[in-house]
Motif scaffolding. Structure first.
Motif, PDB file in Angstrom:
ATOM      1  N   PRO A 172     -14.090  27.927  22.355  1.00 59.20           N
ATOM      2  CA  PRO A 172     -13.676  26.525  22.252  1.00 59.20           C
ATOM      3  C   PRO A 172     -12.180  26.435  22.001  1.00 59.20           C
ATOM      4  N   PRO A 173     -11.564  25.356  22.457  1.00 57.29           N
ATOM      5  CA  PRO A 173     -10.124  25.231  22.234  1.00 57.29           C
ATOM      6  C   PRO A 173      -9.841  25.122  20.740  1.00 57.29           C
ATOM      7  N   PRO A 174      -8.713  25.647  20.294  1.00 62.67           N
ATOM      8  CA  PRO A 174      -8.406  25.579  18.868  1.00 62.67           C
ATOM      9  C   PRO A 174      -8.210  24.136  18.430  1.00 62.67           C
ATOM     10  N   SER A 175      -8.691  23.829  17.221  1.00 63.05           N
ATOM     11  CA  SER A 175      -8.502  22.474  16.711  1.00 63.05           C
ATOM     12  C   SER A 175      -7.102  22.382  16.124  1.00 63.05           C
ATOM     13  N   ARG A 176      -6.540  21.214  16.247  1.00 61.72           N
ATOM     14  CA  ARG A 176      -5.194  21.019  15.717  1.00 61.72           C
ATOM     15  C   ARG A 176      -5.290  20.578  14.265  1.00 61.72           C
ATOM     16  N   PRO A 177      -4.656  21.315  13.362  1.00 66.48           N
ATOM     17  CA  PRO A 177      -4.675  20.887  11.969  1.00 66.48           C
ATOM     18  C   PRO A 177      -3.839  19.629  11.796  1.00 66.48           C
ATOM     19  N   ARG A 178      -4.209  18.851  10.790  1.00 73.58           N
ATOM     20  CA  ARG A 178      -3.431  17.649  10.510  1.00 73.58           C
ATOM     21  C   ARG A 178      -2.044  18.069  10.068  1.00 73.58           C
ATOM     22  N   PRO A 179      -1.023  17.341  10.491  1.00 75.07           N
ATOM     23  CA  PRO A 179       0.322  17.704  10.088  1.00 75.07           C
ATOM     24  C   PRO A 179       0.487  17.567   8.576  1.00 75.07           C
ATOM     25  N   VAL A 180       1.216  18.490   7.989  1.00 76.02           N
ATOM     26  CA  VAL A 180       1.467  18.482   6.556  1.00 76.02           C
ATOM     27  C   VAL A 180       2.910  18.055   6.340  1.00 76.02           C
ATOM     28  N   ASP A 181       3.090  17.144   5.395  1.00 78.95           N
ATOM     29  CA  ASP A 181       4.441  16.679   5.087  1.00 78.95           C
ATOM     30  C   ASP A 181       5.115  17.727   4.223  1.00 78.95           C
ATOM     31  N   THR A 182       6.035  18.477   4.811  1.00 79.87           N
ATOM     32  CA  THR A 182       6.740  19.518   4.064  1.00 79.87           C
ATOM     33  C   THR A 182       8.087  19.024   3.546  1.00 79.87           C
ATOM     34  N   THR A 183       8.403  17.774   3.813  1.00 81.24           N
ATOM     35  CA  THR A 183       9.688  17.247   3.364  1.00 81.24           C
ATOM     36  C   THR A 183       9.624  16.765   1.930  1.00 81.24           C
ATOM     37  N   GLY A 184       8.392  16.612   1.386  1.00 86.69           N
ATOM     38  CA  GLY A 184       8.250  16.104   0.033  1.00 86.69           C
ATOM     39  C   GLY A 184       8.402  14.598  -0.032  1.00 86.69           C
ATOM     40  N   ALA A 185       8.391  13.938   1.121  1.00 90.24           N
ATOM     41  CA  ALA A 185       8.531  12.486   1.153  1.00 90.24           C
ATOM     42  C   ALA A 185       7.302  11.840   0.522  1.00 90.24           C
ATOM     43  N   PHE A 186       7.498  10.787  -0.219  1.00 87.70           N
ATOM     44  CA  PHE A 186       6.401  10.089  -0.888  1.00 87.70           C
ATOM     45  C   PHE A 186       5.708   9.151   0.083  1.00 87.70           C
ATOM     46  N   MET A 187       4.393   9.157   0.050  1.00 83.27           N
ATOM     47  CA  MET A 187       3.600   8.238   0.869  1.00 83.27           C
ATOM     48  C   MET A 187       2.876   7.295  -0.084  1.00 83.27           C
ATOM     49  N   SER A 188       3.179   6.013   0.008  1.00 83.08           N
ATOM     50  CA  SER A 188       2.531   5.065  -0.895  1.00 83.08           C
ATOM     51  C   SER A 188       1.068   4.891  -0.497  1.00 83.08           C
ATOM     52  N   PRO A 189       0.174   4.765  -1.493  1.00 88.05           N
ATOM     53  CA  PRO A 189      -1.253   4.655  -1.185  1.00 88.05           C
ATOM     54  C   PRO A 189      -1.636   3.269  -0.708  1.00 88.05           C
ATOM     55  N   ARG A 190      -2.771   3.185  -0.019  1.00 87.75           N
ATOM     56  CA  ARG A 190      -3.356   1.895   0.323  1.00 87.75           C
ATOM     57  C   ARG A 190      -4.075   1.386  -0.918  1.00 87.75           C
ATOM     58  N   VAL A 191      -3.953   0.110  -1.167  1.00 84.92           N
ATOM     59  CA  VAL A 191      -4.554  -0.474  -2.352  1.00 84.92           C
ATOM     60  C   VAL A 191      -5.686  -1.404  -1.934  1.00 84.92           C
ATOM     61  N   MET A 192      -6.853  -1.181  -2.520  1.00 86.30           N
ATOM     62  CA  MET A 192      -8.031  -1.992  -2.223  1.00 86.30           C
ATOM     63  C   MET A 192      -7.811  -3.424  -2.707  1.00 86.30           C
ATOM     64  N   SER A 193      -8.237  -4.356  -1.911  1.00 91.76           N
ATOM     65  CA  SER A 193      -8.170  -5.758  -2.285  1.00 91.76           C
ATOM     66  C   SER A 193      -9.563  -6.333  -2.098  1.00 91.76           C
ATOM     67  N   LEU A 194     -10.288  -6.469  -3.202  1.00 91.78           N
ATOM     68  CA  LEU A 194     -11.669  -6.887  -3.138  1.00 91.78           C
ATOM     69  C   LEU A 194     -11.964  -7.822  -4.303  1.00 91.78           C
ATOM     70  N   PRO A 195     -12.638  -8.940  -4.070  1.00 90.54           N
ATOM     71  CA  PRO A 195     -12.976  -9.838  -5.176  1.00 90.54           C
ATOM     72  C   PRO A 195     -13.809  -9.101  -6.229  1.00 90.54           C
ATOM     73  N   GLY A 196     -13.535  -9.365  -7.484  1.00 87.14           N
ATOM     74  CA  GLY A 196     -14.289  -8.750  -8.572  1.00 87.14           C
ATOM     75  C   GLY A 196     -13.704  -7.456  -9.091  1.00 87.14           C
ATOM     76  N   THR A 197     -12.623  -6.985  -8.454  1.00 83.51           N
ATOM     77  CA  THR A 197     -11.999  -5.745  -8.913  1.00 83.51           C
ATOM     78  C   THR A 197     -10.743  -6.014  -9.741  1.00 83.51           C
ATOM     79  N   ASP A 198     -10.453  -7.292 -10.013  1.00 84.26           N
ATOM     80  CA  ASP A 198      -9.283  -7.611 -10.819  1.00 84.26           C
ATOM     81  C   ASP A 198      -9.477  -7.020 -12.221  1.00 84.26           C
ATOM     82  N   GLY A 199      -8.405  -6.554 -12.783  1.00 85.46           N
ATOM     83  CA  GLY A 199      -8.460  -5.871 -14.068  1.00 85.46           C
ATOM     84  C   GLY A 199      -8.721  -4.387 -13.907  1.00 85.46           C
ATOM     85  N   VAL A 200      -9.132  -3.969 -12.716  1.00 85.42           N
ATOM     86  CA  VAL A 200      -9.362  -2.550 -12.436  1.00 85.42           C
ATOM     87  C   VAL A 200      -8.281  -2.045 -11.485  1.00 85.42           C
ATOM     88  N   ILE A 201      -8.184  -2.658 -10.309  1.00 84.28           N
ATOM     89  CA  ILE A 201      -7.152  -2.251  -9.359  1.00 84.28           C
ATOM     90  C   ILE A 201      -5.783  -2.537  -9.982  1.00 84.28           C
TER      91      ILE A 201
END
Length: 148
Positions: free
Chosen positions: A43-72
């Motif tokens: 089988p053809p080799p699978s491509r690994p996901r690219p790894v950020d070697t620059t050390g650059a920060f990636m901001s996370p996705r933040v959940m927005s859901l009713p009832g999670t206030d006070g937690v998120i």
């Protein structure tokens, strides 16, 4: 004479070809079985996901859901004031997972830094029933586990 020998070998050749195929169970269909020593397609080799070697920060996705206030958006100390001591407290790199549980449900809260070097804050929650692990409404689980 040579023709006679060649004609006599045809059934033997047919038996060799027929013997290399085995019907699939219950189908009656023929399935090719590789011969011993035959090369299998690679089988053809699978491509690994690219790894950020620059050390650059990636901001996370933040959940927005009713009832999670006070937690998120809350940090670990705030969450433990709301839910009590965490059942699990797992660190992986700059991320953190807190798990709170009670009779009705188990709540997993994932914390990530919002900017480089910041304290991790809750960005995502997941909830499941304690009895069988099936998903439950996150807001209901949060409400059920809030410290009284």
């Amino acid at each position: 004479m040579t023709r006679l020998i060649a004609l006599a070998l045809i059934p033997l050749l047919g038996a060799c070809v027929a013997g290399s195929q085995t019907p699939a169970p219950g189908t009656g269909a023929s399935v090719a079985v590789p011969r011993a020593g035959a090369r299998q397609p690679v089988p053809p080799p699978s491509r690994p996901r690219p790894v950020d070697t620059t050390g650059a920060f990636m901001s996370p996705r933040v959940m927005s859901l009713p009832g999670t206030d006070g937690v998120i958006g809350a940090n670990a100390a705030d969450l433990q004031r709301v839910f009590g001591p965490a059942r699990l407290d797992v660190f992986e790199g700059d991320a953190r997972k807190l798990q709170f549980s009670g009779e009705p449900c188990v709540l997993d809260i994932y914390l990530y830094p919002m900017r480089k070097g910041a304290e991790p804050a809750a960005t995502y929650v997941d909830a499941r029933r304690s009895s069988d692990g099936l998903d439950v409404d996150r807001a209901s689980c949060i409400a059920a586990l809030r410290r009284r």
